[in-house]
Design an enzyme around this catalytic site. Sequence first.
Site, short mmCIF file in Angstrom:
data_model
loop_
_atom_site.label_atom_id
_atom_site.label_comp_id
_atom_site.label_asym_id
_atom_site.label_seq_id
_atom_site.Cartn_x
_atom_site.Cartn_y
_atom_site.Cartn_z
N GLY A 8 -42.91 69.36 -30.91
CA GLY A 8 -42.26 68.39 -30.59
C GLY A 8 -41.17 68.35 -31.41
N GLY A 68 -46.37 62.14 -40.29
CA GLY A 68 -45.33 61.02 -40.20
C GLY A 68 -45.94 60.30 -38.56
N SER A 93 -44.06 56.78 -42.20
CA SER A 93 -44.07 56.28 -40.55
C SER A 93 -42.11 56.85 -40.88
CB SER A 93 -43.27 55.41 -40.02
OG SER A 93 -42.73 54.17 -40.98
N ASN A 94 -41.02 56.88 -42.04
CA ASN A 94 -39.77 57.46 -42.11
C ASN A 94 -40.10 58.15 -43.36
OD1 ASN A 94 -37.18 57.40 -42.75
ND2 ASN A 94 -36.93 56.11 -41.27
N HIS A 125 -33.69 53.69 -30.70
CA HIS A 125 -33.94 54.85 -30.99
C HIS A 125 -33.93 55.85 -29.32
CE1 HIS A 125 -36.11 53.87 -34.40
NE2 HIS A 125 -36.52 55.21 -34.66
N LYS A 129 -38.89 57.50 -26.86
CA LYS A 129 -39.69 57.65 -28.12
C LYS A 129 -40.48 56.56 -27.27
CE LYS A 129 -39.68 55.09 -32.54
NZ LYS A 129 -40.95 56.71 -33.03
#
Length: 222
Positions: A8, A68, A93-94, A125, A129
């Site tokens: 990914g 994440g 998440s970040n 984004h 996404k």
Amino acid sequence: ILINGFNGNMGQSIQAHCKKSELKATDFKEVKAKDINDISAVIDFSSPEGFIASVNFCIENSIPLISGTTGLSGEHLDIVGTAKKFIPILLASNMSLGIANLKSSIEQYLSSISTPAKCKIIEIHHTHKKDSPSGTAIEIQSYLKHLPGSKIDSQIDVQSLRIGDIFGIHRIIFENADGVTTFQHIANSRIVFARGALQAAKWIHSQNPGEYSFADFLNKKL
């Protein structure tokens, strides 16, 4: 380092960063039993289903987990509640220092104003996404809701936009009788997230079983 989500966008960024250091990146789906003792941590940027596979693997082999992956449900968080009894697990998440600094700046602003303000979050984004709103926007929204003595006087709205190949823009807008104040973080590449994930993976390798946040890592690191 074992990566779930190896091919990914984030997995490729982590691989690229590993090549510049002494770390070796291995595909989660291709790990061999003989190599397990050499794994210092699993980094998961996959999917909610892939996350479950990562957790089970880490529990079975007593390996720390950094994740994440976004879009997790209450069921996934229940699994985390079990996992943290056996392994150190960090969910974020970040994983950029910039977002951590953004939160700190916002907290200082809210403690300094005397007039309550309305708040809106805009996240932008790339068009590929899948989750909307972004995990980071949800995390910021939750962070603001639970700030002690917060002067936000209405529901925090989140607006999501998907445009081109933007890595990530998070804009937090406050408006009150005094005017409009805006805070913004722009990610120029995924490397910033890859770097944060790898640094956190090195740190969590020496931690006791439990659930950790990226802020826990930063507070120990800085």
